[in-house]
Write an enzyme that holds these catalytic residues in place. Sequence first.
Site, short mmCIF file in Angstrom:
data_model
loop_
_atom_site.label_atom_id
_atom_site.label_comp_id
_atom_site.label_asym_id
_atom_site.label_seq_id
_atom_site.Cartn_x
_atom_site.Cartn_y
_atom_site.Cartn_z
N GLY A 186 0.74 -1.45 -0.06
CA GLY A 186 0.39 0.13 0.81
C GLY A 186 1.16 1.63 0.41
O GLY A 186 2.25 1.12 0.24
N GLY B 66 0.69 5.59 1.19
CA GLY B 66 0.08 6.65 2.34
C GLY B 66 0.55 7.93 1.70
O GLY B 66 1.09 8.13 0.89
N ASP C 10 -4.74 11.07 12.61
CA ASP C 10 -4.70 10.97 11.51
C ASP C 10 -5.29 9.56 11.54
O ASP C 10 -5.27 8.56 11.34
CB ASP C 10 -4.03 10.85 10.89
CG ASP C 10 -3.83 10.89 9.67
OD1 ASP C 10 -5.89 11.37 8.98
OD2 ASP C 10 -3.90 10.48 8.18
N1 LIG Z 1 2.32 -2.59 9.80
C1 LIG Z 1 1.67 -3.40 8.87
N2 LIG Z 1 1.39 -4.29 8.56
C2 LIG Z 1 0.58 -4.67 7.57
N3 LIG Z 1 0.29 -3.36 6.51
C3 LIG Z 1 -0.29 -2.48 7.50
C4 LIG Z 1 1.05 -1.50 8.62
N4 LIG Z 1 0.90 -0.13 8.62
C5 LIG Z 1 0.55 0.42 7.55
N5 LIG Z 1 -0.23 -0.72 6.17
C6 LIG Z 1 -0.76 -0.71 5.64
O1 LIG Z 1 -0.39 0.03 4.09
C7 LIG Z 1 -1.14 0.68 3.74
C8 LIG Z 1 -0.38 1.62 3.55
O2 LIG Z 1 -0.52 2.54 4.61
P1 LIG Z 1 -0.13 3.94 5.02
O3 LIG Z 1 -0.28 3.98 6.51
O4 LIG Z 1 0.99 4.48 4.41
O5 LIG Z 1 -1.59 4.91 4.14
P2 LIG Z 1 -3.18 5.07 4.60
O6 LIG Z 1 -3.03 4.74 6.29
O7 LIG Z 1 -3.71 4.09 3.63
O8 LIG Z 1 -3.01 6.65 4.55
P3 LIG Z 1 -2.23 7.88 5.55
O9 LIG Z 1 -1.01 7.17 5.26
O10 LIG Z 1 -2.36 9.26 5.01
O11 LIG Z 1 -2.43 7.63 6.59
C9 LIG Z 1 -2.74 0.83 4.61
O12 LIG Z 1 -3.53 -0.46 3.70
C10 LIG Z 1 -2.15 -0.54 5.98
O13 LIG Z 1 -3.43 -0.88 6.42
#
Ligand SMILES: Nc1ncnc2c1ncn2[C@@H]1O[C@H](COP(=O)(O)OP(=O)(O)OP(=O)(O)O)[C@@H](O)[C@H]1O
Length: 372
Positions: free
Chosen positions: A42, A44, A163
């Site tokens: 993913g 973000g 957030d």
């Molecule tokens: N520790 C983790 N284990 C598995 N998946 C994760 C983990 N941390 C984040 N993710 C997943 O990776 C993806 C991207 O996460 P990220 O936090 O970068 O972006 P977001 O939450 O979609 O948006 P933002 O960055 O705006 O908060 C999401 O689907 C999130 O659930």
Amino acid sequence: MNSHSNSQQAHLQQQQVYSPIVLTSTHRQDVQEKYQFSYEIGSGTYGMVYKADDKKRPTNKVAVKKFRSTKEGEGLSLTAYREIGLLKELSNENIIKLLDVCLNPKDKLLYLIFDYAEFDLFGIIKYHRENQSHFSDVTIKSLIWQVLNGMHYLHSNWVIHRDLKPSNILVMGEGKEVGTVKIGDFGLARIFQSPLKPLNENGVVVTIWYRSPELLLGSKHYTRAVDIWAIGCIFAELITTKPLFPGKEKDPKIPSLFQDDQVDKIVKVLGKPTLEMWPDVKHLPEWKRISNMEPYPNTLAKCVGIDEKSNAYDLLSKMILYDPSKRITASEALDHPYFKEQPLPMANAFAKSPIPYPHRLPINKKKREFDD
Ligand SMILES: Nc1ncnc2c1ncn2[C@@H]1O[C@H](COP(=O)(O)OP(=O)(O)OP(=O)(O)O)[C@@H](O)[C@H]1O
């Protein structure tokens, strides 16, 4: 105080501000030497997230967050590095563990390494919405209890998430912690940027659906209450499987940050805030914009489809409350009668194993090499 001691004090202050931060060898390690990247799961606001193996403990899956470079020549401030170091010290059963911090000498980018969680509430809620099925009462209660428990820990340690949204609420998929909530992304909003911008510099949409009314009306102060509002919105979303306030974000080219549609969505459910229910609202920069709006009745119970006399509604309405100073705190919420009545919250929120949701897939459905 004489001029000598004044200059001494200034010197001391300067030393405090500019004392060099010692980046240990762990920080400077090459991430690819320590972690075997599988694929991207993913992306973000801050960058991309990869699933990877810890080479030293190959049974341990990790999630590696690779941060985008900031503007040309702009590195992370020393304060940011210090704060990341502090985040590493935080430990609670309901927050995701930050295992390691790497400053990769090859690309000069920052990588944070976390425990890997197979699910998140964004994916799980989407699954139910698409299948037109609902969460059981015990699952909703267990998820919200654990989110509040993790948040209470963060708030007690002076960390405001800022957030919180379903994709940041992770759920463990296997092992002894199966079905346990882990809050992700805590502390990052403050270190890297304010989530007030509807769209960040890289064009990634930042959702405003979970944003509290005080922030929407222009408050510059983040308090713990902003996180409670977001948890309330997620609570309602778990009950209905649909977002409670799905406001349309304004075109980022329009200079004003005021999100009319988001505010409109809230007012249509909770009614127009009055000075009686929220005396300090008159000090907020955008108050004028809503003071002339038509009054609406509060229809929260009807919108969420729960009995106004239930404990669930009582708790929800105390979280989704206009006045942040009257909003329930995480510690008060954990003590609420809703959590004391049957069914009681469980450690495995899904009460079964394996958890029946689709696992995370590579975002391009094919294995992606780390460097491509
Ligand atoms: N520790 C983790 N284990 C598995 N998946 C994760 C983990 N941390 C984040 N993710 C997943 O990776 C993806 C991207 O996460 P990220 O936090 O970068 O972006 P977001 O939450 O979609 O948006 P933002 O960055 O705006 O908060 C999401 O689907 C999130 O659930």
